[in-house]
Design an enzyme around this catalytic site. Sequence first.
Site, mmCIF file in Angstrom:
data_model
loop_
_atom_site.group_PDB
_atom_site.id
_atom_site.type_symbol
_atom_site.label_atom_id
_atom_site.label_comp_id
_atom_site.label_asym_id
_atom_site.label_seq_id
_atom_site.Cartn_x
_atom_site.Cartn_y
_atom_site.Cartn_z
ATOM 1 N N GLU A 177 0.809 -1.224 0.000
ATOM 2 C CA GLU A 177 0.000 0.000 0.000
ATOM 3 C C GLU A 177 0.837 1.268 0.000
ATOM 4 O O GLU A 177 0.361 2.334 -0.371
ATOM 5 C CB GLU A 177 -0.959 0.009 1.207
ATOM 6 C CG GLU A 177 -0.293 0.127 2.568
ATOM 7 C CD GLU A 177 0.132 -1.227 3.140
ATOM 8 O OE1 GLU A 177 0.470 -1.281 4.317
ATOM 9 O OE2 GLU A 177 0.141 -2.214 2.377
ATOM 10 N N ASP A 219 17.183 15.396 -32.803
ATOM 11 C CA ASP A 219 17.700 16.060 -33.994
ATOM 12 C C ASP A 219 19.116 16.505 -33.660
ATOM 13 O O ASP A 219 19.449 16.700 -32.491
ATOM 14 C CB ASP A 219 16.808 17.263 -34.338
ATOM 15 C CG ASP A 219 17.128 17.842 -35.707
ATOM 16 O OD1 ASP A 219 18.126 17.419 -36.313
ATOM 17 O OD2 ASP A 219 16.396 18.738 -36.142
ATOM 18 N N ASP A 482 12.346 20.426 -30.217
ATOM 19 C CA ASP A 482 11.932 21.772 -29.830
ATOM 20 C C ASP A 482 11.046 22.459 -30.861
ATOM 21 O O ASP A 482 10.665 23.613 -30.684
ATOM 22 C CB ASP A 482 13.158 22.644 -29.553
ATOM 23 C CG ASP A 482 14.101 22.718 -30.755
ATOM 24 O OD1 ASP A 482 13.743 22.195 -31.825
ATOM 25 O OD2 ASP A 482 15.190 23.308 -30.613
ATOM 26 N N ASP A 486 8.312 18.273 -33.987
ATOM 27 C CA ASP A 486 8.742 17.295 -32.987
ATOM 28 C C ASP A 486 7.618 16.868 -32.051
ATOM 29 O O ASP A 486 7.769 15.886 -31.312
ATOM 30 C CB ASP A 486 9.889 17.878 -32.141
ATOM 31 C CG ASP A 486 11.154 18.100 -32.947
ATOM 32 O OD1 ASP A 486 11.568 17.162 -33.641
ATOM 33 O OD2 ASP A 486 11.711 19.212 -32.894
ATOM 34 N N ASN A 550 7.026 -13.553 5.950
ATOM 35 C CA ASN A 550 6.339 -13.511 7.239
ATOM 36 C C ASN A 550 4.864 -13.861 7.107
ATOM 37 O O ASN A 550 4.285 -14.561 7.942
ATOM 38 C CB ASN A 550 6.482 -12.123 7.871
ATOM 39 C CG ASN A 550 7.807 -11.967 8.588
ATOM 40 O OD1 ASN A 550 8.332 -12.910 9.158
ATOM 41 N ND2 ASN A 550 8.364 -10.770 8.554
ATOM 42 N N ASN A 575 2.657 -4.270 10.307
ATOM 43 C CA ASN A 575 2.681 -3.717 8.952
ATOM 44 C C ASN A 575 2.887 -2.202 8.982
ATOM 45 O O ASN A 575 3.618 -1.637 8.151
ATOM 46 C CB ASN A 575 1.377 -4.068 8.236
ATOM 47 C CG ASN A 575 1.420 -3.742 6.757
ATOM 48 O OD1 ASN A 575 2.307 -4.192 6.044
ATOM 49 N ND2 ASN A 575 0.469 -2.954 6.292
ATOM 50 N N ASP A 579 6.098 -0.373 7.340
ATOM 51 C CA ASP A 579 5.930 0.627 6.280
ATOM 52 C C ASP A 579 6.526 1.970 6.674
ATOM 53 O O ASP A 579 7.121 2.669 5.847
ATOM 54 C CB ASP A 579 4.438 0.796 5.959
ATOM 55 C CG ASP A 579 3.895 -0.378 5.152
ATOM 56 O OD1 ASP A 579 4.713 -1.134 4.599
ATOM 57 O OD2 ASP A 579 2.662 -0.527 5.081
#
Length: 735
Positions: A177, A219, A482, A486, A550, A575, A579
């Site tokens: 998550e 280019d 540019d 392009d 685990n 958890n 985290d």
Amino acid sequence: EFVNTYKSEKAVEALVAKVVTTATVVRNGVAQEIIFRKIVPGDIILLSAGDIIPADSEVLEARDFFVNEAALTGESYPQEKAPGLKVFMGTSITSGFAAAEVKQTGRVTEYGQIAQRLGTADTETRFERDIKKFSLFVMRVAIVLAGLVFIINAFVGRGWLTSFIFALAIAVGLTPELLPVIMTVSLSRGSVIMSKKKVVVKNLSAIENFGSMNIFCTDKTGTLTEDRIVLVKCVDVDGKESENVLKHSFVSSTFRTGVSNALDVAVKESNAHINMGDYKKIDEIPFDFNRKRDSIVAETDGKRIMITKGAPEEVFGACGSYLEGDLNKKLDKGGSVKLFEQFNALSREGFRVLGVAVKDVSPTAKVYSSEEEKEMQFLGFICFLDPPKEGALEAINELENLGVELKILTGDHALLAQKVCRDVDINVKGVVTGDMIEHLDDKKLTDLAIRNTVFARVNPAQKERIIFLLRRAGNTVGYLGDGINDAPALKAADVGISVSNAVDVAKETADIILLKKSLMVLKDGIIEGRKTFQNTFKYMLMNLSSNFGNMFSMMSASAFLPFLPMLPGQVLLNNFLYDSAQLSLSTDKVDDNDIKKPPQLDMNFLKKYMVAFGIVSSVFDFITFFVLYRVFKLTNGQFQTGWFVESIATQILVIYVIRTHKLPFLQSSPSGLLIFNTLIAIALAFIVPITPLSHLFGFVVPPVKVLLAIFAIVFAYLLFVEAVKRPFYKRIKMI
């Protein structure tokens, strides 16, 4: 994201509608100013220097008419347009005058077709596809494990509700998550660092693609070259440097009137030491399409001379002799062959070449005409080039060292592109032209796109197709552009890169903007992109190794223990702490070896990693179960607390082993913030069971000897993971 998307859409609308600008249109024999959007096919438009062409049109009449098509085609030099040729919407006129008939307007113009391609949905990038695959894989694993946990616990009689809640906690524990959070923090931090290195990130997700890029298309103009035409040399008919040719070229360009062109500007800026006080302008014969040359009549030392310069083959035709050294030789068949050979040799080197000739003219004439352009003496050639950019070779070598292959996609002639590559010392594997591409199917073009380096005379659609096929072949492709031409390629690439002085459409379409058009700046951005990728990848590895191990252990233990190995609340706290310890991964240091080549999210590797290190984690979990349940015969509360402590310690401390291929701390040090976060998380895991919160989670503090045994198991686990790590990487050829 919304703001950038909205701005891009508005830019596309602007591309189609252009700005409210007027053009001179002849209707019913009357010239009038009409805004662009009211121009229709069949209108006759009058065009002159400085105008923007309002629609795709066919030239009817022209005089000294040159059009700058760089924004649309990528062509470096202004193109001369004669009656019968087409001019395109959005290009600009650099010199001369013309009348043209409008053929297409709006969306059916070349310009409009580009806009329509920009309006299509974005294609999914390689990194986005890989993240989706990873998420689906983890989801499938979580569903399978959670389902098994539910069935096992319900079967052994723990009740449907208890079994469901425990299974749900297992699923949450397996779910990555924090992946969106880790990615967002990593990308945001990477964008800040990149901004300090003159790289502005518009689309955060592009950073990962930036780092994964293994093919970089661009280019040559402004990237490999200075994006300005300069006079390189003036040579005689033998190809030797000639002050005589330079002097006459300088006088001609200085006295030439009308709209200035890039070639004359280059001559005047060549710092030629010519005393113009010695010359007086008498007359000028302007350039026209038929002659393809112009002439200046000047007076010097009491005599008048005509200096003619222009397309070499046309200047040859006005000459009756040529100067070879100090000798004036008749321009016979052999002499003509000599001049053309020298002209072709210079052209093959990629130079834009003009010829120069002189003759003495009558000192009494008041007006001179093009009829005088005959029996002249040919002096030599003026050679122009967009010079190589200083530092380009060093930057290209840096890119090659990073595993990024350079490909040149240009609207310029193949000879010119090859000349620039030679000057910069780029190894050209092969050259493909736009004409060749038109007749190739996707399979053949894919093969050519992979094998070759230079793609010359390619139009916007061909650039887009090349990039699409390279991506489909499994490459992560970046494109730097540019101009208006392009924009489709920028959109088609995994990462579109533009520069701060690009046209608005290119900047809005791009994912990343370089504040300086330099490959060295690009290199810095790639390195930061790879660091960001690696820190995100570390989280994935940790989630699939100890975390998976685990949860698998928990599922297995629930089948033979008379109680749950860990309560649902304890699973969720485990958890949460795990985290929290990984939130600082975005700040972690990255080993040099990890940025030497483009990273890839290899699902086969991730699956093997999950199995190998998940098994190691589970083995030590089973050892812990045996010690806690059989050796120390702990009660369910003590057992659950002991395994909670062991579980959180192994999961968090193994971060230091997994984050690098090297020896932790000795050869690769983590960031200070990562160390701080992990220590805080482990400290909380030990502190919570002895606080009033312990009853809330069902903790019962185990004896000290049990804690010491847990410390020994954790230490042995870390040593074993380190021992397994190196042969694992060697076996799958990761190092």
